[in-house]
Design an enzyme around this catalytic site. Structure first.
Site, PDB file in Angstrom:
ATOM      1  CG  ASP A 172      -6.938  -0.650   6.723  1.00 35.57           C
ATOM      2  OD1 ASP A 172      -6.675  -1.052   7.873  1.00 35.57           O
ATOM      3  OD2 ASP A 172      -6.068  -0.443   5.859  1.00 35.57           O
ATOM      4  CG  HIS A 243      -4.168  -3.385   7.235  1.00 33.41           C
ATOM      5  ND1 HIS A 243      -4.111  -2.336   8.127  1.00 33.41           N
ATOM      6  CD2 HIS A 243      -2.888  -3.572   6.803  1.00 33.41           C
ATOM      7  CE1 HIS A 243      -2.864  -1.904   8.233  1.00 33.41           C
ATOM      8  NE2 HIS A 243      -2.097  -2.643   7.453  1.00 33.41           N
ATOM      9  CD  GLU A 310       1.587  -1.745   8.048  1.00 26.57           C
ATOM     10  OE1 GLU A 310       2.477  -0.922   8.315  1.00 26.57           O
ATOM     11  OE2 GLU A 310       0.362  -1.438   7.996  1.00 26.57           O
TER      12      GLU A 310
END
Length: 566
Positions: A172, A243, A310
């Site tokens: 991440d 990420h 995302e």
């Protein structure tokens, strides 16, 4: 008998003499059951102080397989003269052994005997099989690194609850946690951050200690082998194209260099959706092919999770290089650019006999991809790649691609209706980092209130799916993200006891839709809390957190007005 998860069928014979485990008790293991025999000696043998030697003559725990049973199904019969566990396959035998352990009482969950009392097992007959083939738990080791011993401990905790998938979130913005020998800076640089936000972004608090860590390839092999011995599959997640700041910090050429000084980007120290995403270049694709080549060598799992969630598009909108790529590929917009990125690895994994799984955003931007699939395959063959011929679904993905539905049920419904397999893990229901109570004492309260009862009443298969579509719901998963969890004690607090409720959702079949007896479950939990105590799990007590489980002064982000459970 206070079993969790509840079995399909249980018949007790209270008037019969219980079976006593003592120094004469043997383990009679048929071919295919040797792993369960080893586990019984290592766990029940240690807890009872018994050898449980191999043998056939005398009182014994007899392990067998029967292909007429479901692969993970089992029959357990306890009589005064012995115990029989028969599974449809090795996994079924192992789950039957987990039930036997519960029947022996909380002492069977300790690592050494408390006294010289011989364990006794009530005479009982159990027939059981799981509802879902994927019964998963996500452990986020990227935001806060969890040492290897913590991961191995959680493998044992999953096994004790008949959960069979450990989804390891390995990369991440805040850290890269797996050694990649072709790309050593991923761990030399990407595994470490200078400090850490305490709480979420709204908090003014910082932990000024550097934080980091990673698993060597031998560590990963050990985790995978340890889990496999317990019939648990470890599914790795390598997050792309969002990420990814930890990777960009290690290799700045991975980022959008024409819109941001990627050489100045550190491993991220705070939380939230991050604008620094991967550049959509051929060199980025080759980089992650190198990464995934080593991942496939370490993880035999059919599924490989590539994230896909995302991914803000602002840098791509501002990047001349990204815009040129959109034009070159004939794409409509940045959403289709992300779909192109995901579809590349969908095909790449399929070529190697694996299946891509990603968060439900992987369904987006692929609407026009179906018509381009053949042309793209031809282009990749000209470049020497092994692009598979074959169909794609309406979302541009191969039929073998699967979806983790986290933004509610909608993504999973759309995926199942398009013919994709689905793992249901909606944030509003089974994100275990969300707070368990609305009280002020909850540590770092974030998200919706999801109580033990809420999790227990979660239904993974939405009513909008017909019978054929519902079969694409291959399972369900509870996810635990660790932005606010900086220790295993904090992880335990949010995982348990709710993971026990989730395990019953994932394993136990309902007599009819909606018929879950929470009062019966809570009665059985009275015994299960003692098992968790014996295992050393620092769960949230029913009456609320202990004083040392609170985090006064660390604000969270509570969300009011939680949506309905179904």
């Amino acid at each position: 008998m206070d079993l969790i998860p509840a079995p399909t069928r249980l018949l007790a014979a209270p008037d019969d003499t219980p079976f006593t485990l003592d120094d004469s008790t043997l383990i009679d293991a048929a071919p295919g059951t040797e792993g369960t025999a080893r586990w019984l000696r290592a766990t029940l043998g240690a807890a009872a102080g018994l050898t449980l030697a191999p043998g056939t003559d005398g009182p014994a725990i007899r392990l067998r397989t029967d292909g007429a049973l479901a692969a993970e199904g089992y029959r357990l019969a306890v009589r005064a003269d012995g115990i029989g566990i028969t599974g449809g396959g090795p996994a079924g035998v192992f789950w039957g052994a987990q039930t036997l352990r519960q029947l022996l009482g909380p002492r069977a969950f300790r690592r050494a005997p408390l006294d010289g009392t011989a364990p006794r097992v009530p005479c009982v007959s159990v027939e059981d099989a799981p509802r879902f083939g994927w019964r998963g738990f996500l452990l986020d080791v990227a935001r806060h690194f969890m040492p290897k011993d913590v991961v191995l401990r959680y493998v044992d905790l999953l096994a004790a609850h008949k959960l069979n998938v450990l989804h390891l979130h390995l990369t991440d913005d805040q850290g890269w946690r797996i050694e990649i020998r072709r790309r050593p800076r991923l761990t030399e640089v990407g595994a470490w951050r200078t400090r850490t936000k305490v709480g979420l972004r709204e908090s003014a608090l910082w932990d000024e200690r550097p934080h980091g860590g990673y698993y060597t390839q031998d560590d990963i092999r050990e985790i995978v082998a340890y889990a496999a011995e317990r019939h648990i599959t470890v599914v790795p997640e390598i997050d792309v194209p969002g990420h990814s700041q930890a990777a960009i910090a290690a290799y700045p050429e991975l980022g959008n260099q024409d819109v941001v000084d990627t050489a100045a980007l550190p491993v991220l120290t705070s939380w939230g959706v991050n604008p620094n995403v991967l550049a959509p270049t051929d060199s980025t694709l080759r980089f992650y092919e190198d990464v995934l080549t080593e991942v496939l060598e370490l993880f035999p799992s059919t599924f490989v999770h590539i994230g896909g969630d995302e991914c803000p598009k602002d840098q791509w909108r501002r990047s001349k290089a990204a815009q040129a790529r959109i034009e070159e590929l004939g794409l409509a917009d940045e959403d289709e650019l992300q779909s192109w990125f995901i579809r590349h690895f969908d095909r790449w994994l399929a070529d190697r006999g694996r299946r891509l799984i990603g968060w439900d955003e992987i369904l987006e931007g692929g609407g026009r991809a179906k018509g381009r699939a053949a042309a793209e395959n031809d282009e990749e063959r000209r470049e020497g790649a092994q692009a598979p011929a074959g169909q794609v679904t309406e979302h541009g993905l191969s039929p073998g691609a699967a979806v983790s539905s986290w933004r509610g049920y909608a993504g999973g419904i759309a995926a199942a209706q398009a013919g994709h397999d689905v793992v249901m893990c909606p944030e509003q229901q089974v994100y275990l980092d969300h707070r368990q109570h609305g009280g002020d004492d909850e540590p770092v309260p974030i998200g919706y209130v999801r109580t033990l009862e809420d999790v227990y009443r979660f239904e993974p298969v939405p009513p909008q799916l017909d019978g054929e579509q519902a079969r694409h719901v291959i399972g369900t998963q509870a996810n635990l993200w660790t932005e606010t969890l900086d220790s295993v004690r904090a992880v335990d607090y949010l995982a348990f006891p709710r993971l026990a409720a989730f395990a019953e959702v994932a394993w136990s079949r309902l007599p009819a839709p909606g018929l879950r007896d929470y009062e019966d479950f809570t009665a059985r939990m009275a015994a299960h809390y003692r098992r968790l105590d014996a295992l050393g799990v620092e769960y949230r007590p029913p009456a609320g957190p202990h004083p040392w489980q609170r985090r006064p002064g660390v604000i969270g982000r509570p969300i009011e007005g939680a949506p309905p459970i179904v």
